[in-house]
Design an enzyme around this catalytic site. Sequence first.
Site, mmCIF file in Angstrom:
data_model
loop_
_atom_site.group_PDB
_atom_site.id
_atom_site.type_symbol
_atom_site.label_atom_id
_atom_site.label_comp_id
_atom_site.label_asym_id
_atom_site.label_seq_id
_atom_site.Cartn_x
_atom_site.Cartn_y
_atom_site.Cartn_z
ATOM 1 N N CYS A 1 44.351 11.192 33.282
ATOM 2 C CA CYS A 1 44.127 10.842 34.686
ATOM 3 C C CYS A 1 43.271 11.955 35.293
ATOM 4 O O CYS A 1 42.725 12.777 34.561
ATOM 5 C CB CYS A 1 45.429 10.604 35.448
ATOM 6 S SG CYS A 1 46.443 12.039 35.745
ATOM 7 N N CYS B 1 44.175 5.977 35.611
ATOM 8 C CA CYS B 1 43.576 5.873 36.950
ATOM 9 C C CYS B 1 42.112 5.501 36.789
ATOM 10 O O CYS B 1 41.484 5.813 35.776
ATOM 11 C CB CYS B 1 43.758 7.144 37.766
ATOM 12 S SG CYS B 1 42.729 8.534 37.315
ATOM 13 N N CYS C 1 35.842 9.769 32.295
ATOM 14 C CA CYS C 1 36.378 10.285 31.034
ATOM 15 C C CYS C 1 35.275 10.327 29.986
ATOM 16 O O CYS C 1 34.538 9.363 29.805
ATOM 17 C CB CYS C 1 37.517 9.386 30.560
ATOM 18 S SG CYS C 1 38.286 9.982 29.049
#
Length: 134
Positions: A7, A79, A86
């Site tokens: 996250c 999230c 990412c």
Amino acid sequence: MKIIVICTGNTCRSQIAEGLLKSKYPEAEIYSAGTHPEIQVNPYAVKAMAEVGYDISKQYPKLVTDFINEEFDYVLTVCDSAQETCPVFPNAKNRVHNSFVDPSRSSYESDEHALEVYKNTVKEISNWIDNLNL
């Protein structure tokens, strides 16, 4: 099996998921990390998990890029921000996303109310994990 949960701050949702996954899969290697990790795990997350029988008090936020070259069976993002920012895990076999509301961004009427918000997040993440079929 090797899993990483990601996250943004690595203080709430991913830490909760890490604790739940470690309990469900004790033989697996489970990690969590954040795209922009904060300093410590949110105290309400620690309390909410303790109230349902999980100890995450020794966990701490980590930077996602520290794990980038490792092999994972699953990369789980919890999230939308983490999913978007990412990095690509070149050695990941599976990537799964589910966005959960960040409980730290809620407005609380009291400590009791804050704890209820976090316990609800624990419940939502637990239900999601139970239905993942890893």
